[in-house]
Design a protein around this motif. Structure first.
Motif, PDB file in Angstrom:
ATOM      1  N   LEU A 178       5.747  54.949   9.123  1.00 61.60           N
ATOM      2  CA  LEU A 178       4.718  55.328   7.761  1.00 61.60           C
ATOM      3  C   LEU A 178       4.137  56.277   8.537  1.00 61.60           C
ATOM      4  O   LEU A 178       4.108  56.456   9.458  1.00 61.60           O
ATOM      5  N   LYS A 179       3.644  56.828   6.992  1.00 59.36           N
ATOM      6  CA  LYS A 179       2.929  58.450   7.628  1.00 59.36           C
ATOM      7  C   LYS A 179       1.973  57.719   8.448  1.00 59.36           C
ATOM      8  O   LYS A 179       0.734  57.094   7.829  1.00 59.36           O
ATOM      9  N   LYS A 180       0.769  58.350   9.329  1.00 54.06           N
ATOM     10  CA  LYS A 180      -0.251  57.828  10.467  1.00 54.06           C
ATOM     11  C   LYS A 180      -1.087  57.633   9.792  1.00 54.06           C
ATOM     12  O   LYS A 180      -1.469  56.564   9.814  1.00 54.06           O
ATOM     13  N   GLU A 181      -1.303  58.198   8.558  1.00 52.31           N
ATOM     14  CA  GLU A 181      -2.708  58.156   7.686  1.00 52.31           C
ATOM     15  C   GLU A 181      -2.472  57.334   6.943  1.00 52.31           C
ATOM     16  O   GLU A 181      -3.678  56.159   6.465  1.00 52.31           O
ATOM     17  N   PHE A 182      -1.818  56.541   6.511  1.00 52.30           N
ATOM     18  CA  PHE A 182      -1.386  55.415   5.858  1.00 52.30           C
ATOM     19  C   PHE A 182      -1.551  54.058   6.023  1.00 52.30           C
ATOM     20  O   PHE A 182      -1.840  52.624   6.806  1.00 52.30           O
ATOM     21  N   LEU A 183      -0.914  54.262   7.571  1.00 50.55           N
ATOM     22  CA  LEU A 183      -0.675  52.908   8.780  1.00 50.55           C
ATOM     23  C   LEU A 183      -1.686  52.846   9.971  1.00 50.55           C
ATOM     24  O   LEU A 183      -1.986  51.276  10.072  1.00 50.55           O
ATOM     25  N   SER A 184      -2.621  53.562   9.745  1.00 50.86           N
ATOM     26  CA  SER A 184      -3.460  53.630  10.853  1.00 50.86           C
ATOM     27  C   SER A 184      -4.455  52.613  10.310  1.00 50.86           C
ATOM     28  O   SER A 184      -4.629  51.320  10.924  1.00 50.86           O
ATOM     29  N   PRO A 185      -4.733  52.307   9.118  1.00 51.23           N
ATOM     30  CA  PRO A 185      -6.370  51.548   8.326  1.00 51.23           C
ATOM     31  C   PRO A 185      -5.352  49.850   8.426  1.00 51.23           C
ATOM     32  O   PRO A 185      -6.219  49.405   8.380  1.00 51.23           O
ATOM     33  N   LEU A 186      -3.873  50.004   8.296  1.00 45.85           N
ATOM     34  CA  LEU A 186      -3.121  48.370   8.045  1.00 45.85           C
ATOM     35  C   LEU A 186      -3.494  48.114   9.471  1.00 45.85           C
ATOM     36  O   LEU A 186      -3.792  47.197   9.811  1.00 45.85           O
ATOM     37  N   LEU A 187      -3.002  48.760  10.728  1.00 46.44           N
ATOM     38  CA  LEU A 187      -2.968  47.833  11.871  1.00 46.44           C
ATOM     39  C   LEU A 187      -4.068  47.747  12.729  1.00 46.44           C
ATOM     40  O   LEU A 187      -5.026  47.065  13.647  1.00 46.44           O
ATOM     41  N   LYS A 188      -5.380  48.571  11.810  1.00 48.29           N
ATOM     42  CA  LYS A 188      -6.865  48.391  12.314  1.00 48.29           C
ATOM     43  C   LYS A 188      -7.370  46.898  12.133  1.00 48.29           C
ATOM     44  O   LYS A 188      -7.856  46.088  13.048  1.00 48.29           O
ATOM     45  N   SER A 189      -6.703  46.297  11.369  1.00 45.60           N
ATOM     46  CA  SER A 189      -7.450  45.332  10.548  1.00 45.60           C
ATOM     47  C   SER A 189      -5.902  43.922  11.101  1.00 45.60           C
ATOM     48  O   SER A 189      -6.565  42.635  11.015  1.00 45.60           O
ATOM     49  N   ALA A 190      -5.610  44.429  11.451  1.00 47.60           N
ATOM     50  CA  ALA A 190      -4.020  43.468  12.610  1.00 47.60           C
ATOM     51  C   ALA A 190      -4.259  42.638  13.728  1.00 47.60           C
ATOM     52  O   ALA A 190      -5.441  43.076  14.286  1.00 47.60           O
ATOM     53  N   SER A 191      -3.622  41.609  14.075  1.00 45.22           N
ATOM     54  CA  SER A 191      -3.766  40.287  15.428  1.00 45.22           C
ATOM     55  C   SER A 191      -2.694  41.592  16.136  1.00 45.22           C
ATOM     56  O   SER A 191      -3.005  41.131  17.204  1.00 45.22           O
ATOM     57  N   LEU A 192      -1.396  41.744  15.742  1.00 42.04           N
ATOM     58  CA  LEU A 192      -0.247  42.190  16.147  1.00 42.04           C
ATOM     59  C   LEU A 192       1.169  42.558  15.519  1.00 42.04           C
ATOM     60  O   LEU A 192       0.808  42.881  14.623  1.00 42.04           O
ATOM     61  N   ALA A 193       0.804  44.044  16.277  1.00 44.85           N
ATOM     62  CA  ALA A 193       1.549  44.892  15.963  1.00 44.85           C
ATOM     63  C   ALA A 193       2.897  44.755  16.691  1.00 44.85           C
ATOM     64  O   ALA A 193       3.577  44.578  18.012  1.00 44.85           O
ATOM     65  N   PHE A 194       4.163  44.121  15.534  1.00 46.91           N
ATOM     66  CA  PHE A 194       5.951  43.974  15.501  1.00 46.91           C
ATOM     67  C   PHE A 194       6.160  44.629  16.104  1.00 46.91           C
ATOM     68  O   PHE A 194       6.858  44.869  14.664  1.00 46.91           O
ATOM     69  N   ASP A 195       7.022  45.850  17.181  1.00 47.39           N
ATOM     70  CA  ASP A 195       8.359  45.857  16.783  1.00 47.39           C
ATOM     71  C   ASP A 195       9.886  46.150  17.624  1.00 47.39           C
ATOM     72  O   ASP A 195       9.756  45.051  18.286  1.00 47.39           O
ATOM     73  N   LEU A 196      10.803  46.102  16.330  1.00 47.53           N
ATOM     74  CA  LEU A 196      12.473  44.873  16.253  1.00 47.53           C
ATOM     75  C   LEU A 196      12.831  45.767  17.309  1.00 47.53           C
ATOM     76  O   LEU A 196      13.772  45.177  18.356  1.00 47.53           O
ATOM     77  N   ILE A 197      12.689  47.025  17.555  1.00 46.96           N
ATOM     78  CA  ILE A 197      12.841  47.931  18.728  1.00 46.96           C
ATOM     79  C   ILE A 197      12.443  47.781  19.860  1.00 46.96           C
ATOM     80  O   ILE A 197      11.590  47.577  20.098  1.00 46.96           O
ATOM     81  N   TYR A 198      13.650  47.680  20.574  1.00 51.22           N
ATOM     82  CA  TYR A 198      13.420  47.502  22.199  1.00 51.22           C
ATOM     83  C   TYR A 198      13.650  48.377  23.030  1.00 51.22           C
ATOM     84  O   TYR A 198      14.578  49.376  22.970  1.00 51.22           O
ATOM     85  N   GLY A 199      13.749  48.408  24.978  1.00 51.51           N
ATOM     86  CA  GLY A 199      14.029  49.072  25.731  1.00 51.51           C
ATOM     87  C   GLY A 199      13.245  50.798  25.454  1.00 51.51           C
ATOM     88  O   GLY A 199      13.469  51.200  26.518  1.00 51.51           O
ATOM     89  N   ARG A 200      12.077  51.103  24.533  1.00 46.88           N
ATOM     90  CA  ARG A 200      11.353  51.982  24.672  1.00 46.88           C
ATOM     91  C   ARG A 200      10.210  51.611  23.418  1.00 46.88           C
ATOM     92  O   ARG A 200       9.942  51.232  22.939  1.00 46.88           O
ATOM     93  N   GLU A 201       8.859  52.540  24.106  1.00 47.76           N
ATOM     94  CA  GLU A 201       7.331  52.457  23.301  1.00 47.76           C
ATOM     95  C   GLU A 201       7.833  53.413  22.086  1.00 47.76           C
ATOM     96  O   GLU A 201       7.897  54.366  22.534  1.00 47.76           O
ATOM     97  N   THR A 202       7.829  52.720  21.389  1.00 46.57           N
ATOM     98  CA  THR A 202       7.681  53.799  20.019  1.00 46.57           C
ATOM     99  C   THR A 202       6.804  54.104  19.204  1.00 46.57           C
ATOM    100  O   THR A 202       5.452  54.065  19.854  1.00 46.57           O
ATOM    101  N   PRO A 203       6.489  55.032  18.636  1.00 47.78           N
ATOM    102  CA  PRO A 203       5.756  56.034  18.292  1.00 47.78           C
ATOM    103  C   PRO A 203       4.610  54.736  17.740  1.00 47.78           C
ATOM    104  O   PRO A 203       3.307  55.030  17.479  1.00 47.78           O
ATOM    105  N   PHE A 204       5.073  53.263  16.807  1.00 45.78           N
ATOM    106  CA  PHE A 204       4.585  52.461  16.032  1.00 45.78           C
ATOM    107  C   PHE A 204       4.088  51.932  16.645  1.00 45.78           C
ATOM    108  O   PHE A 204       2.456  50.979  16.852  1.00 45.78           O
TER     109      PHE A 204
END
Length: 260
Positions: free
Chosen positions: A184-210
């Motif tokens: 998602l666009k950073k300006e949209f995603l950042s507020p969502l992440l700020k209030s979360a307990s955990l961010a989970f990315d199904l991608i493995y093997g690298r640290e994604t921008p997410f």
């Protein structure tokens, strides 16, 4: 006795390392490789590879469901398959993604989750979370794919207005797999992440921008490594059961958990 992981792209997959180490640790004569299936290539081509079983990854999990002769367990409910057994000329389908994911978060006190994406992996995650009593909201770029999620609260990126905060935010899209994109666009995603307990990315093997963004906001993160191992253990069990091969489940689990 040959097995493989099927996908496009596929070179990044660590599944061969997991399964081949398990074969070696258990003293079972087996080999597990990778196979790049072109998107214009018929899925039925897999029948000619003389495999005993296969794991299916992006973008073929829903195609696998439509191609299998039978689907079992939650695979039938979600219409997405990540594990296939070739038996007596038939393709039999299962899904180990759902339980593989839930085992990663089962000890967390989570009330709700926001899933980004609406592909085969999103189906597995959404249905297992709902099954476990966790409220689920999905957002996706296009409206068409959301038609498969009529039992969930859904919205497209341009129509989504958060009604509350989310304990868990999950990226199920390929964004970050072979590029540096955010789902998602950073300006949209950042507020969502700020209030979360955990961010989970199904991608493995690298640290994604997410995940990088979540860490910059001091949010706990998890990539898909543990899910990969969990679903691989479950798939290996299905493979061996189909071949009537007995094994020590403790050695299986230790072999896969210790190799990555």
């Amino acid at each position: 006795m040959q097995f493989a992981v099927i996908g496009n792209p596929i070179a990044h997959s660590l599944s061969p390392i997991l399964h081949n180490h398990a074969f070696s640790s258990l003293g079972i004569a087996g080999f597990y490789g990778r196979y790049l299936l072109q998107e214009n290539q018929s899925f039925y081509h897999l029948r000619s590879l003389h495999l005993k079983g296969a794991n299916i990854t992006v973008p073929f999990k829903e195609i696998a469901f439509n191609s299998c002769d039978e689907a079992f367990g939650i695979a039938y409910e979600i219409r997405a398959i990540n594990t296939i057994v070739f038996e007596k000329g038939k393709m039999l389908g299962y899904n180990t993604d759902a339980l593989g994911f839930y085992l990663c978060i089962e000890n967390l006190a989570l009330k709700n989750a926001l899933i980004i994406g609406a592909g085969g992996s999103a189906k597995a995650v959404a249905h297992i979370l709902k099954q476990k009593g966790i409220s689920v909201t999905l957002i996706n770029r296009s409206k068409e794919r959301l038609r498969d999620f009529c039992d969930f609260e859904c919205a497209t990126f341009d129509t989504f207005t958060p009604k509350n905060t989310y304990d868990l935010i999950i990226n199920t899209t390929p964004a970050g797999l072979t590029n540096n994109d955010l789902p998602l666009k950073k300006e949209f995603l950042s507020p969502l992440l700020k209030s979360a307990s955990l961010a989970f990315d199904l991608i493995y093997g690298r640290e994604t921008p997410f995940l990088t963004l979540a860490k910059s906001l001091d949010i706990a993160t998890s990539d898909g490594k543990a899910m990969l191992i969990n679903q691989a253990i479950l798939a290996f069990e299905i493979f061996m059961e189909s071949q009537n091969i007995a094994f020590d489940p403790k050695i299986l689990r230790q072999s896969m958990q210790n190799i990555l």
